[in-house]
Motif scaffolding. Structure first.
Motif, PDB file in Angstrom:
ATOM      1  N   UNK A  81      32.459  37.591  41.230  1.00 21.18           N
ATOM      2  CA  UNK A  81      33.620  38.372  41.664  1.00 21.18           C
ATOM      3  C   UNK A  81      34.887  37.513  41.625  1.00 21.18           C
TER       4      UNK A  81
ATOM      5  N   UNK B  70      35.198  34.601  39.875  1.00 17.19           N
ATOM      6  CA  UNK B  70      35.343  33.851  38.614  1.00 17.19           C
ATOM      7  C   UNK B  70      36.560  34.272  37.774  1.00 17.19           C
ATOM      8  N   UNK B  71      36.800  35.567  37.555  1.00 20.75           N
ATOM      9  CA  UNK B  71      37.953  35.928  36.720  1.00 20.75           C
ATOM     10  C   UNK B  71      39.296  35.544  37.337  1.00 20.75           C
TER      11      UNK B  71
ATOM     12  N   UNK C 145      36.513  31.605  31.769  1.00 14.25           N
ATOM     13  CA  UNK C 145      37.628  32.108  32.596  1.00 14.25           C
ATOM     14  C   UNK C 145      38.472  30.985  33.201  1.00 14.25           C
TER      15      UNK C 145
END
Lengths: 495, 152
Positions: B93, B95-96, B147
């Protein structure tokens, strides 16, 4: 054929291919040696690399890993009394007693030699049987392919060991997963429930990562470290003498042949082959009564057999597109990823690729022999990698592998979800391999079911009137019937 | 001793039957074709197979006489599993937004803690070094752009 073999060897000795082949072997030995890690997980961990490579290079590297992991399992079997992979389970029986007698180096050395013999025999069988099988399979029509897909699933379910009903359910769920996305016939979305990401279907890779790798980590988080220890003594006298090699030659060759035969049967694998070869070796050896007390032949028979399964398992995978065991089913998934669809047409469309694999398998056996002797000396250090560092690293590699499919975190989500699915499957006795096979064979089954019905004007008798199709259906029925009968008989004996 | 099936065996069988019925019914919403199987033919086939297999599983568990339901769940094991899956989901959740370089060492340390690491300094070094190696390998060699931090 000779021309293709030569060009295959030329491709294998290309610097990039050769280096990656060696890398595959080394990774395979290390992964195989660490208890809890298997060849299938090794392939999964290398998938991001596979994705970037030309198909022939990727394939040779994966074959190296496959063979290396089979041999690697023997190292921990000898040193720790714990097989690194299920295929080395029978090696423990004589390997560990040898280590206790201070002959660990000798046991690993004989395991290397027997693995070499097993691998060589299986490669020769692969070279001669696979093209013949593929040429027979070229006569297959749509109905035959559909029946073959069903046969592949049923035989894998029958051989999966646990409950056959559960294995068949896993296969059917795999078929269902393959139906998610755009329907290949009318182009309509199926089971997408308005989610546009599901339109292109479920990728095999995140499912593989979840079911085979992340689920394993989830199981390991609750398994107590049993405190495996190995006396950090020096491993000496690894290279066997000529008389020792001569002494184990007979059981090793018999073991190799058993391995090849077991490997060819879809759904089986090294675990079954090694015990069968051990028992046969015990019967044919002059020292059979001493098996279990630390006999070199007791190490040679199972080790030749488990490496014998490698080439054997590749035969149905390459010629029919039906994997021979769990590792080749993961390998099949990896091949689909790089755009290679194994099956009889592969031998017509890409003979160069097929013969590169054959030549690669041949060279791998010799390299593995050398690396086997080398790794025996440093193996105690490999076994010291603690699980509490290794497992988190595997999680991250799995996540990066899933991400690299389409540079999206969506695929990692899918992998984690299937990790939980895989964990629940293991907990409730559902094998993972039929599920993966279902996902792989699903599109083949659907396409050929449709084509067969169009050609026959919706007459389902086409599946029973074509001899090849009928043979596969009868074999499927026989494998299910035989499994039910043998379980029933076993239950009756136990009662 | 008489063999008895766990209650979960019966539940699994019934769930598979339910899944099969759902797939079978759903297939009727899909397009049909005059010849061949159309969009719905294949799911219909799978639905029937699942119903049959689920019924077999249910029958086997009933034949073996189902044990009465037991709910003695090992809470410690369950908590550890939830922590493991939860930490993976939280990582995904975030990570981006926070990027691979920040989130991965944190995930590694959390996982090492769950797996019972005792040598913390070594764990910390492994977490940082491994993250850097993977990041460089994937972005520079494999050209997979992991990312990055995007909050500011």
């Amino acid at each position: 054929m000779f021309e293709y073999i030569l060009s295959g060897f030329a491709a294998v000795f290309h610097p990039t291919t050769f280096v990656l082949m060696v890398f595959g072997i080394i990774m395979g030995i290390i992964i195989g040696a660490i208890p809890g890690l298997s060849g299938s997980m090794g392939i999964i961990l290398l998938l991001p690399l596979v994705y970037m490579l030309p198909s022939d290079v990727a394939l040779v590297m994966l074959c190296g890993l496959f063979c290396g992991s089979m041999y690697g399992g023997s190292i921990s079997a000898v040193l720790l009394n714990t097989p690194g992979t299920p295929s080395a389970a029978a090696t423990v029986l004589d390997g560990y007693p040898l280590a206790q007698k201070g002959k660990a180096g000798k046991a690993i050395g004989i395991a290397s030699f027997a693995s070499f013999l097993g691998g060589l025999v299986s490669t020769l069988c692969l070279m001669f049987i696979a093209p013949e099988l593929a040429s027979i399979a070229l006569n297959f029509q749509a109905a035959d392919y559909f029946s073959l897909a069903i046969f592949g699933l049923t035989i894998m379910a029958s051989a999966s060991g646990g409950s056959m009903t559960k294995a068949l359910i896993a296969g059917a769920v795999g078929l269902l997963l393959s139906a998610v996305g755009m329907d290949p016939i009318t182009g309509n979305p199926r089971f997408t429930f308005g989610t546009y990401k599901l339109m292109s279907g479920l990728d095999i890779l995140p499912i593989l990562i979840g079911v085979f790798a992340l689920s394993e980590v989830m199981i390991k988080v609750n398994s107590k470290n049993k405190g495996l220890t190995f006396d950090d003594k020096k491993i000496e006298k690894v290279v066997p003498t000529f008389s020792e090699m001569k002494g184990v030659f007979k059981v090793a060759i018999v073991g190799a042949i058993i391995g090849v035969i077991i490997g060819i049967i879809p759904g089986t694998g090294g675990a079954i082959a090694c015990f069968l070869a051990y028992n046969v070796g015990k019967k044919i050896s002059k020292n059979g009564s001493k098996f279990g007390t630390g006999e070199l032949e007791g190490v040679a028979a199972p080790e030749a057999a488990n490496n014998g399964t490698t080439g054997g398992a590749l035969i149905p995978m390459l010629a029919l597109g039906i994997p021979g065991d769990v590792v080749t089913s993961v390998m099949l998934g990896a091949l689909v990823l790089v755009g290679v669809r194994p099956g009889p047409m592969l031998f017509v469309e890409s003979p160069d690729l097929v013969y590169t694999i054959f030549s690669g398998m041949f060279v791998i056996q010799f390299l593995m022999l050398g690396f086997g002797f080398l790794f025996a000396r440093i193996s105690p250090k490999i076994l010291k990698i603690p699980a509490n560092i290794l497992m988190p690293i595997i999680v991250v590699l799995c996540m990066v592998g899933a991400f690299s499919i389409g540079n999206q975190t969506y695929h990692i989500w899918v992998a984690v979800i299937f990790g939980v699915v895989g964990y629940l499957m293991k907990k409730y006795g559902f094998p993972g391999a039929p599920l993966i096979l279902g996902v792989i064979l699903g599109p083949i089954a659907e396409e050929n079911l449709n084509r067969a019905l169009i050609v026959s004007n919706n007459d389902i008798s086409v599946f029973f009137t074509r001899p090849i199709s009928l043979a596969f259906i009868l074999l499927s029925a026989f494998s299910i019937g035989w499994t039910i009968y043998s379980r029933f008989r076993k239950d009756k004996q136990e009662a | 001793m008489e063999k008895k099936a766990a209650f979960s065996e019966l539940v699994v069988g019934l769930l598979i039957v339910a899944l099969g019925i759902f797939v079978f019914c759903y297939s009727f919403t899909l397009k049909t074709a005059e010849t061949g199987i159309g969009a719905g033919g294949y799911p219909k086939f799978i639905g029937v197979v699942l119903i049959i297999l689920g019924a077999c599983q249910t029958a086997i568990s009933l034949y073996q006489k189902v044990r009465s339901p037991e709910f003695n769940v090992d809470s410690k094991k369950l908590i550890k599993l939830v922590e493991l899956v939860g930490s993976m989901m939280l990582y995904l959740w975030l990570l981006p937004h926070l990027g691979f370089v920040i989130m991965t060492p944190i995930l590694l340390i959390v996982l090492m803690f769950l797996f019972g690491i005792k040598r913390w300094v070594m764990g910390l070094i492994v977490a940082i070094v491994f993250t850097i190696i993977v990041y460089l390998l994937f972005t520079e060699v494999f050209l997979v752009f992991l990312p990055r931090f995007t909050l500011f």
